[in-house]
Design a protein around this motif. Structure first.
Motif, PDB file in Angstrom:
ATOM      1  N   GLU A 264       0.825  -1.211   0.000  1.00 42.08           N
ATOM      2  CA  GLU A 264       0.000   0.000   0.000  1.00 42.08           C
ATOM      3  C   GLU A 264       0.854   1.253   0.000  1.00 42.08           C
ATOM      4  O   GLU A 264       0.568   2.223  -0.714  1.00 42.08           O
ATOM      5  N   THR A 267       2.208   1.901  -3.458  1.00 41.55           N
ATOM      6  CA  THR A 267       1.220   2.394  -4.432  1.00 41.55           C
ATOM      7  C   THR A 267       0.788   3.823  -4.126  1.00 41.55           C
ATOM      8  O   THR A 267       0.394   4.554  -5.032  1.00 41.55           O
ATOM      9  N   ARG A 268       0.881   4.239  -2.852  1.00 46.66           N
ATOM     10  CA  ARG A 268       0.527   5.613  -2.504  1.00 46.66           C
ATOM     11  C   ARG A 268       1.644   6.596  -2.822  1.00 46.66           C
ATOM     12  O   ARG A 268       1.383   7.715  -3.258  1.00 46.66           O
ATOM     13  N   ALA A 296      -7.310  -6.055  -3.645  1.00 41.73           N
ATOM     14  CA  ALA A 296      -7.294  -4.772  -4.348  1.00 41.73           C
ATOM     15  C   ALA A 296      -5.908  -4.137  -4.299  1.00 41.73           C
ATOM     16  O   ALA A 296      -5.462  -3.501  -5.268  1.00 41.73           O
ATOM     17  N   VAL A 297      -5.195  -4.317  -3.188  1.00 36.90           N
ATOM     18  CA  VAL A 297      -3.833  -3.776  -3.075  1.00 36.90           C
ATOM     19  C   VAL A 297      -2.893  -4.528  -4.017  1.00 36.90           C
ATOM     20  O   VAL A 297      -2.041  -3.921  -4.679  1.00 36.90           O
ATOM     21  N   ASP A 299      -3.711  -5.840  -6.809  1.00 39.51           N
ATOM     22  CA  ASP A 299      -4.038  -5.360  -8.157  1.00 39.51           C
ATOM     23  C   ASP A 299      -3.411  -3.994  -8.428  1.00 39.51           C
ATOM     24  O   ASP A 299      -2.874  -3.751  -9.515  1.00 39.51           O
ATOM     25  N   ARG A 300      -3.466  -3.097  -7.436  1.00 38.37           N
ATOM     26  CA  ARG A 300      -2.892  -1.750  -7.634  1.00 38.37           C
ATOM     27  C   ARG A 300      -1.374  -1.824  -7.752  1.00 38.37           C
ATOM     28  O   ARG A 300      -0.768  -1.121  -8.573  1.00 38.37           O
ATOM     29  N   PHE A 301      -0.752  -2.695  -6.962  1.00 36.80           N
ATOM     30  CA  PHE A 301       0.695  -2.868  -7.032  1.00 36.80           C
ATOM     31  C   PHE A 301       1.094  -3.393  -8.414  1.00 36.80           C
ATOM     32  O   PHE A 301       2.052  -2.904  -9.028  1.00 36.80           O
ATOM     33  N   THR A 302       0.353  -4.367  -8.902  1.00 34.96           N
ATOM     34  CA  THR A 302       0.630  -4.915 -10.232  1.00 34.96           C
ATOM     35  C   THR A 302       0.467  -3.862 -11.317  1.00 34.96           C
ATOM     36  O   THR A 302       1.316  -3.734 -12.216  1.00 34.96           O
ATOM     37  N   ALA A 303      -0.602  -3.085 -11.239  1.00 35.14           N
ATOM     38  CA  ALA A 303      -0.854  -2.055 -12.254  1.00 35.14           C
ATOM     39  C   ALA A 303       0.266  -1.021 -12.297  1.00 35.14           C
ATOM     40  O   ALA A 303       0.639  -0.535 -13.375  1.00 35.14           O
ATOM     41  N   LEU A 304       0.833  -0.694 -11.122  1.00 32.84           N
ATOM     42  CA  LEU A 304       1.924   0.280 -11.073  1.00 32.84           C
ATOM     43  C   LEU A 304       3.186  -0.257 -11.734  1.00 32.84           C
ATOM     44  O   LEU A 304       3.885   0.474 -12.451  1.00 32.84           O
ATOM     45  N   ARG A 312       2.552 -10.394 -12.466  1.00 36.41           N
ATOM     46  CA  ARG A 312       1.732 -10.535 -11.270  1.00 36.41           C
ATOM     47  C   ARG A 312       1.851 -11.920 -10.638  1.00 36.41           C
ATOM     48  O   ARG A 312       1.529 -12.103  -9.469  1.00 36.41           O
TER      49      ARG A 312
END
Length: 558
Positions: A264, A267-268, A296-297, A299-304, A312
């Motif tokens: 988290e 990603t922030r 969800a975290v 997924d956000r880490f992967t997208a970044l 992933r």
């Protein structure tokens, strides 16, 4: 994969690999021969200080060569290291003093090795205890690098590691050499580790994931290791990510471990432009554990990171516990993580976890699978009577196998549900099995029974995060008060919309309990060194009327 004796590397250190510790201007690099010589000097220094086989030694140090050399030096002297977090990882001097004194009371050490600037404060904290307090420099003064490793009888216990304290006072867990070597071997086999697989980590190196997963295992494996202190990661998480760049002059680390809140934080704080030019295509294992994993975290880490070549399938959710040395289950390499939908409103020990077809979509939560048991480990899920449950039934997670520790070094009395019985570890964690894979729901000690179902603090927190409340600013406390089953949502300096959302979540997720929303000052929420809320400690403070803050009236949700 064959088991390697924990101290074998000290006798035959690999000259081509080593440990790099983060420094302001790059890395402080130590080859394994250099680190082994340092550890040998520490071992001889301890002998000179009359620290003998089986004696316990506190190590109060930051992440650095002094910590690593002292850890292995204590073992090489036949003594038992007891790593303790330095005050840097605490925000309150009184809490830190209580922590150190609790550790000393449990471990009963004969000596403590620390930083020069901490020697006097530690002497004051440990006054009248009879504990020698010294520094690494004092220990090794006058001892040459050629001293070698002393020939002594190895202690049965490799180390005492302290639990995170999320359920109350920390407890010292005695880890035998056999258990530690079995768990290190299981981790190496799980990750298919070779000496050519560098590891990078920012985790505190004082217990379980940071100590065993990200220091002991790479060192025993004699692969390159890049260690940043937690403060580096907090300030500049992009530096940690650069450790995995496979460019011509880049570290090219492939393995790591971190908790959900670490993902988290990345990603922030990290913007895509900060990753320009990085090649992360060789990064093949990101163990995610220490707390319940949020899909969800992931997924956000992967997208970044996907634009940099990150796969992933490198995300490996896992489950571990200090009383089982560290790792219990983990997702296999090259397998994409899976999730299971559960309805938090219907969970009860022994009940099926599958939601009914007519469940409201908003009430469902995605629980991430934490893989199968590692080599030498057995996992079962049992009901309140200890009877094994079939798959897809919620119960307590029970662990058996070669990595189980020898129990606690002092009487517990902390209220934690974790316990040893009949050569098994009853973890106090709730979960279920599906297709042989373990799904972890939360701590039984951090739950309440409401109208026949079990409400877990982690479920309430997940719903609060979904409302937009930052995970780092909240904690949920559950227990029985004068009002009956009670859910207390603690929010640090809450925004009006957070407080309104919290009221809504309590009504929906913890329906039937007495719901309280507390708006508290910053740094009120007590956390372990691994970032988990110390729920039991804060619950007792709430019941005793000692938790500061303002109760948000129900009208705040209108």
């Amino acid at each position: 994969m064959a088991t390697i004796p924990l101290l074998a590397w000290l006798d035959e250190p690999h000259p081509g690999h080593g440990v790099r510790f983060a420094a302001d201007d790059g890395w402080d690099t130590w080859s394994y021969p250099g680190l082994a010589a340092f550890a040998g000097r520490v071992a001889h220094g301890l002998q000179r200080a009359r620290v003998g086989p089986g004696d316990r030694v506190l190590i109060v140090h930051r992440s650095g060569p002094e910590f690593a050399a002292t850890l292995f030096g204590v073992m090489a002297a036949g003594a038992v290291p007891c790593p303790v977090a330095p005050p840097l990882l605490f925000h309150d001097a009184q809490r830190y003093a209580a922590h150190v004194q609790a550790v000393a009371a449990a471990a009963r050490p004969v000596a403590a090795v620390t930083l020069p600037e901490l020697r006097e404060p530690l002497l004051a904290l440990l006054a009248d205890s009879g504990i020698q307090v010294t520094t690494v420099d004092d220990l090794i003064s006058g001892i040459e690098d050629t001293a070698g490793i002393p020939a002594v009888k190895r202690a049965e216990t490799a180390l005492v590691q302290f639990t995170s304290g999320s359920s109350g006072t920390v407890r010292g867990v005695a880890v035998p050499f056999a258990s530690l070597e079995a768990n290190v071997a299981a981790i190496r086999a799980w990750l298919a580790m070779t000496p050519e697989d560098p590891t990078a980590s920012w985790l505190p190196i004082h217990h379980d994931m940071g100590l065993i997963g990200c220091l002991l295992t790479p060192v025993v494996n004699q692969s390159d290791l890049y260690l940043l202190g937690p403060e580096w990661f907090v300030r500049d998480p992009a530096r940690y990510l650069r450790c995995f760049d496979r460019g011509p002059s880049a570290p090219g680390a492939r393995l790591t471990a971190l908790p959900n809140f670490g993902l988290e934080h990345i990603t922030r704080r990290v913007k895509p432009e900060a990753l320009a030019g990085l090649d992360l295509s060789e990064w093949r294992a990101v163990i995610v554990g220490a707390e319940r994993v949020d899909a969800a975290v992931l997924d956000r880490f992967t997208a970044l990171l996907e634009p940099c070549g990150f796969d992933r399938r490198a995300l490996l959710p896992a489950y571990g516990i200090a009383e089982a040395t560290l790792a219990v289950t983990g997702l296999a390499l090259d397998v994409e993580f899976s999730t299971a939908a559960v309805d938090a409103r219907t969970l009860a020990v022994g009940s099926p976890v599958d939601p009914s077809p007519d469940d409201d979509e908003d009430s469902l939560q995605q629980v991430v699978g934490c893989g199968r048991p590692l080599t030498g480990v057995e996992v079962a899920v049992v009901d309140d009577e200890g009877v094994p449950l079939p798959e897809d039934r919620l119960g307590e997670i029970v662990v058996r196998g070669t990595s189980l520790t020898a129990g606690y070094v002092a009487a517990a009395g902390t209220g934690s549900p974790t316990r040893f019985e009949d050569e098994a570890l009853y973890t106090g964690d709730a979960g279920f099995l599906r297709g042989g894979q373990l799904y972890v729901i939360g701590r039984l000690g951090d739950s309440v029974k409401v109208r026949g179902r079990t409400v877990f603090a982690e479920d309430v927190e997940a719903a609060l995060v979904a409302e937009g409340i930052p995970r780092t600013r909240l904690a949920v406390l559950l227990g029985a008060s004068a009002q009956g089953a009670t859910a207390v949502v603690v929010i640090e300096q809450g925004e009006p919309e957070w407080l309104a959302g919290a009221r809504k979540v309590v009504r929906r997720v913890a329906e039937g309990s007495a719901g309280v929303v507390l708006d508290v000052p910053r740094r009120t929420i007590q956390r372990t060194t691994s970032g988990k809320p110390r729920r039991r400690v804060m619950w007792r403070a709430y019941v005793d009327g000692e938790l500061p803050g303002v109760v948000v009236p129900a009208a705040a949700s209108s």
